[in-house]
Design an enzyme around this catalytic site. Structure first.
Site, PDB file in Angstrom:
ATOM      1  N   HIS A 105       0.838  -1.198   0.000  1.00 27.70           N
ATOM      2  CA  HIS A 105       0.000   0.000   0.000  1.00 27.70           C
ATOM      3  C   HIS A 105       0.876   1.252   0.000  1.00 27.70           C
ATOM      4  O   HIS A 105       2.097   1.174   0.138  1.00 27.70           O
ATOM      5  CB  HIS A 105      -0.907   0.023   1.243  1.00 27.70           C
ATOM      6  CG  HIS A 105      -1.895  -1.095   1.298  1.00 27.70           C
ATOM      7  ND1 HIS A 105      -3.219  -0.932   0.996  1.00 27.70           N
ATOM      8  CD2 HIS A 105      -1.743  -2.412   1.615  1.00 27.70           C
ATOM      9  CE1 HIS A 105      -3.857  -2.097   1.126  1.00 27.70           C
ATOM     10  NE2 HIS A 105      -2.975  -3.003   1.503  1.00 27.70           N
ATOM     11  N   GLU A 196       3.285  -0.539   3.971  1.00 30.17           N
ATOM     12  CA  GLU A 196       3.034   0.826   3.492  1.00 30.17           C
ATOM     13  C   GLU A 196       4.379   1.367   3.024  1.00 30.17           C
ATOM     14  O   GLU A 196       5.310   1.511   3.814  1.00 30.17           O
ATOM     15  CB  GLU A 196       2.468   1.684   4.625  1.00 30.17           C
ATOM     16  CG  GLU A 196       1.159   1.173   5.201  1.00 30.17           C
ATOM     17  CD  GLU A 196      -0.047   1.544   4.349  1.00 30.17           C
ATOM     18  OE1 GLU A 196       0.126   2.336   3.394  1.00 30.17           O
ATOM     19  OE2 GLU A 196      -1.154   1.067   4.645  1.00 30.17           O
TER      20      GLU A 196
END
Length: 355
Positions: A105, A196
């Site tokens: 992500h 992330e």
């Protein structure tokens, strides 16, 4: 996710082109089954017409649904309609024996791990939702962050948010319902973390090469961790594989018990140490074996421990876990027991007083 999509395409190219050039890559590929899905939401990627660091239309599929809020949840009833992309991934997980995975992500720089959701069964007073394999998840997250160019420094994308050692428990960061990593761990028997990888959700194209350099080593080292722990096969008296036998490490039971696949194979990710592995064929006695697990990641092979049941000659019936919120049921049963315990304690106290 733009950066994640690009990184996985680079990873495919790197592994394929270095298979015969780099002995380490050759050994990794010879001993590891690797599946790579560069994007789960192609429609969302195409829908992003104006690149933006902080907001991206690409979060949603064509139906306007966020796919990382779309999976069945172990803690709450997820009322969202399961999307075609989500269903395809769920079927993929069901039909393969995945052991370790990561989803990529953007929007922060941190390795986040299970659980993303929680309730009184798993959440501590400090707001941490602990899984039975918390030690393994912390190791996996740190493996990525410390092999990344800068994630381990824990610097957030703004002054309000920092992540010590570049990792976080998902629930501690923010509560999330219907996420893929919790679903994969509970129902897919696969240890998954969320990576992330960029503060900017849709960075300029000229920055993508640097993102690859920053993540290359971390991606490869993370894949190697699939060889942690213990693996083996459960067979009957004739040497035939027994599917759906329960195999788990004592002291860390899963709410949906981990079972052998159609080939009778099991895989348990465990840190080096001494463990008791319990194998159970439903309807028959359990078998317990003590194993000393080394760190075999450098050898690209987990410790092997097989189980043979001489009294078994039939395959147990197929078993599956319901898609109900399993921890919700556990919380209810736990709450139902509490009044009885209080009464029992009160009775003991009263007996002592009367004596």
């Amino acid at each position: 996710q733009t950066v994640g999509r690009e990184l996985l395409l680079h990873l495919i190219d790197y592994l394929v082109t270095n298979y015969r050039r780099d002995p380490a890559v050759g050994r990794l590929l010879n001993n590891t089954r690797i599946h790579i899905m560069p994007t789960m939401n192609p429609d969302g990627f195409e829908a992003t017409k104006v690149p933006d660091c902080y907001y991206s239309q690409g979060r949603y599929n064509k139906n306007g649904e966020d796919l990382n809020r779309n999976f069945p949840d172990a803690f709450e009833n997820n009322s969202n309609t399961i999307q075609p992309e989500t269903r395809a991934v769920m079927n993929w997980i069901k039909n393969e024996t995945f052991v370790l995975s990561a989803n990529l992500h953007g929007g922060a720089l941190v390795a986040s791990y299970t659980f993303d959701n929680g309730n009184s069964v798993t959440v501590s007073p400090k707001g941490y939702s602990r899984s039975p394999d918390d030690d393994v998840f912390i190791h996996l997250a740190k493996t990525y962050s410390f092999n990344h160019a800068s994630m381990y420094k824990g610097t957030g994308c703004d002054n309000r948010q920092t992540f010590p050692e570049g990792i976080t428990n998902g629930y501690s960061w923010y509560q999330l319902e219907g996420g893929m990593q919790d679903y994969n761990y509970v129902w897919g028997q696969c240890f998954e973390i969320t990576l992330e990888l960029s503060c900017c959700k849709y960075p300029p194209a000229e920055q993508l090469e640097k993102f690859w350099r920053d993540n290359k080593v971390a991606l490869v080292e993370y894949i190697k961790q699939v060889h942690l722990g213990v693996k083996g096969q459960v067979t009957d008296r004739d040497g035939n594989p027994i599917p759906n036998a329960i195999v788990e490490a004592k002291g860390r039971p899963h709410v949906c018990p981990y079972r052998t696949n159609e080939h009778g194979e099991y895989f348990l990710l465990l840190l080096p140490g001494t463990y008791e592995i319990n194998a159970t064929v439903p309807g028959f006695r359990s078998m317990l074996k003590t194993v000393e697990i080394p760190d075999n990641t450098a050898n690209f092979s987990a410790l092997k421990q097989d189980f043979s049941f001489p009294e078994v000659s039939v395959k147990p019936r197929p078993a599956s876990c319901p898609k109900a919120p399993l921890y919700q049921e556990l919380e209810r049963s736990s709450a139902a027991v509490k009044p009885t315990l209080h009464i029992l304690v009160l009775m003991i106290v009263m007996i002592l007083i009367f004596k």
